[in-house]
Design a protein around this motif. Structure first.
Motif, PDB file in Angstrom:
ATOM      1  N   CYS A 147      37.906  38.777 -17.872  1.00  7.52           N
ATOM      2  CA  CYS A 147      36.808  38.579 -16.940  1.00  7.52           C
ATOM      3  C   CYS A 147      35.523  38.969 -17.653  1.00  7.52           C
ATOM      4  CB  CYS A 147      37.023  39.428 -15.691  1.00  7.52           C
ATOM      5  SG  CYS A 147      35.802  39.148 -14.428  1.00  7.52           S
ATOM      6  N   ILE A 148      34.734  37.965 -18.064  1.00  9.65           N
ATOM      7  CA  ILE A 148      33.509  38.215 -18.813  1.00  9.65           C
ATOM      8  C   ILE A 148      32.328  37.903 -17.908  1.00  9.65           C
ATOM      9  CG2 ILE A 148      32.181  37.629 -20.865  1.00  9.65           C
ATOM     10  CD1 ILE A 148      34.858  36.638 -22.070  1.00  9.65           C
ATOM     11  N   ARG A 149      31.539  38.921 -17.612  1.00  7.22           N
ATOM     12  CA  ARG A 149      30.382  38.731 -16.737  1.00  7.22           C
ATOM     13  C   ARG A 149      29.313  37.890 -17.420  1.00  7.22           C
ATOM     14  NH1 ARG A 149      29.255  44.674 -14.226  1.00  7.22           N
ATOM     15  NH2 ARG A 149      31.097  44.723 -12.906  1.00  7.22           N
ATOM     16  N   ARG A 150      28.640  37.095 -16.604  1.00  5.62           N
ATOM     17  CA  ARG A 150      27.508  36.315 -17.103  1.00  5.62           C
ATOM     18  C   ARG A 150      26.248  37.157 -16.970  1.00  5.62           C
ATOM     19  NH1 ARG A 150      29.178  31.077 -17.861  1.00  5.62           N
ATOM     20  NH2 ARG A 150      31.035  30.489 -16.721  1.00  5.62           N
ATOM     21  N   ARG A 151      25.240  36.805 -17.745  1.00  2.93           N
ATOM     22  CA  ARG A 151      23.985  37.570 -17.687  1.00  2.93           C
ATOM     23  C   ARG A 151      23.267  37.360 -16.371  1.00  2.93           C
ATOM     24  NH1 ARG A 151      21.227  37.785 -23.581  1.00  2.93           N
ATOM     25  NH2 ARG A 151      23.092  38.490 -24.638  1.00  2.93           N
ATOM     26  N   GLY A 152      23.248  36.138 -15.899  1.00  4.76           N
ATOM     27  CA  GLY A 152      22.566  35.855 -14.643  1.00  4.76           C
ATOM     28  C   GLY A 152      23.553  35.755 -13.503  1.00  4.76           C
ATOM     29  N   LEU A 153      23.260  34.883 -12.579  1.00  4.82           N
ATOM     30  CA  LEU A 153      24.159  34.645 -11.462  1.00  4.82           C
ATOM     31  C   LEU A 153      25.297  33.746 -11.892  1.00  4.82           C
ATOM     32  CD1 LEU A 153      21.501  34.012  -8.685  1.00  4.82           C
ATOM     33  CD2 LEU A 153      22.792  36.103  -9.125  1.00  4.82           C
ATOM     34  N   GLY A 154      26.341  33.767 -11.132  1.00  4.00           N
ATOM     35  CA  GLY A 154      27.475  32.889 -11.405  1.00  4.00           C
ATOM     36  C   GLY A 154      28.769  33.664 -11.526  1.00  4.00           C
ATOM     37  N   ARG A 155      29.839  32.898 -11.468  1.00  3.03           N
ATOM     38  CA  ARG A 155      31.155  33.517 -11.591  1.00  3.03           C
ATOM     39  C   ARG A 155      31.396  33.983 -13.020  1.00  3.03           C
ATOM     40  NH1 ARG A 155      35.186  29.099  -9.424  1.00  3.03           N
ATOM     41  NH2 ARG A 155      33.931  27.936 -10.867  1.00  3.03           N
ATOM     42  N   PRO A 156      32.205  34.996 -13.189  1.00  5.16           N
ATOM     43  CA  PRO A 156      32.517  35.444 -14.550  1.00  5.16           C
ATOM     44  C   PRO A 156      33.405  34.427 -15.271  1.00  5.16           C
ATOM     45  CG  PRO A 156      33.709  36.742 -12.938  1.00  5.16           C
ATOM     46  CD  PRO A 156      32.787  35.855 -12.179  1.00  5.16           C
ATOM     47  N   ARG A 157      33.286  34.392 -16.586  1.00  7.02           N
ATOM     48  CA  ARG A 157      34.140  33.513 -17.388  1.00  7.02           C
ATOM     49  C   ARG A 157      35.557  34.048 -17.397  1.00  7.02           C
ATOM     50  NH1 ARG A 157      32.238  33.236 -23.060  1.00  7.02           N
ATOM     51  NH2 ARG A 157      34.313  32.395 -23.294  1.00  7.02           N
ATOM     52  N   ARG A 158      36.518  33.165 -17.252  1.00  7.23           N
ATOM     53  CA  ARG A 158      37.919  33.563 -17.235  1.00  7.23           C
ATOM     54  C   ARG A 158      38.690  33.025 -18.427  1.00  7.23           C
ATOM     55  NH1 ARG A 158      39.107  37.297 -13.538  1.00  7.23           N
ATOM     56  NH2 ARG A 158      41.215  36.549 -13.595  1.00  7.23           N
ATOM     57  N   ARG A 159      38.112  32.052 -19.153  1.00  6.44           N
ATOM     58  CA  ARG A 159      38.820  31.416 -20.263  1.00  6.44           C
ATOM     59  C   ARG A 159      38.006  31.467 -21.542  1.00  6.44           C
ATOM     60  NH1 ARG A 159      40.085  25.797 -17.792  1.00  6.44           N
ATOM     61  NH2 ARG A 159      40.928  26.593 -15.868  1.00  6.44           N
ATOM     62  N   PRO A 160      38.622  31.936 -22.618  1.00  8.95           N
ATOM     63  CA  PRO A 160      37.934  31.859 -23.907  1.00  8.95           C
ATOM     64  C   PRO A 160      38.105  30.457 -24.505  1.00  8.95           C
ATOM     65  CG  PRO A 160      40.043  32.926 -24.170  1.00  8.95           C
ATOM     66  CD  PRO A 160      39.877  32.667 -22.703  1.00  8.95           C
ATOM     67  N   ALA A 161      37.335  30.148 -25.523  1.00  6.76           N
ATOM     68  CA  ALA A 161      37.481  28.860 -26.199  1.00  6.76           C
ATOM     69  C   ALA A 161      38.723  28.869 -27.092  1.00  6.76           C
ATOM     70  CB  ALA A 161      36.240  28.560 -27.041  1.00  6.76           C
ATOM     71  N   ARG A 162      38.982  30.002 -27.747  1.00  9.60           N
ATOM     72  CA  ARG A 162      40.122  30.127 -28.655  1.00  9.60           C
ATOM     73  C   ARG A 162      40.839  31.445 -28.400  1.00  9.60           C
ATOM     74  NH1 ARG A 162      36.082  28.068 -31.286  1.00  9.60           N
ATOM     75  NH2 ARG A 162      35.193  30.053 -31.944  1.00  9.60           N
ATOM     76  N   ALA A 163      42.125  31.457 -28.710  1.00  7.12           N
ATOM     77  CA  ALA A 163      42.908  32.693 -28.636  1.00  7.12           C
ATOM     78  C   ALA A 163      43.541  32.921 -30.001  1.00  7.12           C
ATOM     79  CB  ALA A 163      43.989  32.596 -27.569  1.00  7.12           C
ATOM     80  N   MET A 164      43.175  34.013 -30.643  1.00  2.00           N
ATOM     81  CA  MET A 164      43.746  34.373 -31.934  1.00  2.00           C
ATOM     82  C   MET A 164      44.772  35.472 -31.706  1.00  2.00           C
ATOM     83  SD  MET A 164      40.224  34.454 -34.095  1.00  2.00           S
ATOM     84  CE  MET A 164      40.985  34.748 -35.657  1.00  2.00           C
ATOM     85  N   GLY A 165      45.877  35.387 -32.418  1.00  2.00           N
ATOM     86  CA  GLY A 165      46.900  36.398 -32.234  1.00  2.00           C
ATOM     87  C   GLY A 165      47.846  36.464 -33.406  1.00  2.00           C
TER      88      GLY A 165
END
Length: 139
Positions: free
Chosen positions: A59-77
């Motif tokens: 759950c990544i908060r946005r700087r302004g208004l809006g829902r938080p990001r839930r998906r990254p572009a890439r997953a490294m593991g």
């Protein structure tokens, strides 16, 4: 505790092993190594089953208004996260997987491949010549 494990809270994650009590910390970090989310699990449990709950807890908060990001572009593991279920989850959610494939998974995929889909298995010289040509190396 004689063989029976008691869980008193969902926040505790103690696992018993030969060395005593242990805990695993599963962490998601961004490209600058800043932690985003974490899960703890008993030390005797595997890493791969914790991948999907860990990805769903992002759950990544946005700087302004809006829902938080839930998906990254890439997953490294690490290779431990390269299971078929984890890769299917990433594909379903449109996340690019940057996870190395285990050698046994490579062998199984080649074994299941159709002969017409893998011409390099029948004619290895064809692929070698093509790869030299595309890399600009004189054969």
């Amino acid at each position: 505790m004689t063989g029976i494990e008691r869980v008193t809270s969902s926040r505790e994650a103690l696992g018993r092993s030969r060395g005593g009590l242990s805990t695993k910390i599963h962490l998601v970090a961004d490209q600058r190594c800043r932690p985003i989310t974490r899960l703890t699990s008993p030390g005797r449990h595997g890493d791969s089953p914790r991948f999907i709950p860990l990805m769903e807890s992002i759950c990544i908060r946005r700087r302004g208004l809006g829902r938080p990001r839930r998906r990254p572009a890439r997953a490294m593991g690490d290779k431990v996260y390269s299971s078929r279920g984890n890769r299917a989850y990433l594909r379903r959610h449109g996340i690019q997987a940057v996870i190395p494939v285990k050698e046994d998974q490579k062998a199984n995929r080649l074994k299941r491949a159709r002969p017409e889909a893998a011409p390099h298995r029948r004619r290895p010289g064809l692929v070698r010549a093509t790869s030299r040509r595309s890399a600009g190396i004189a054969g």
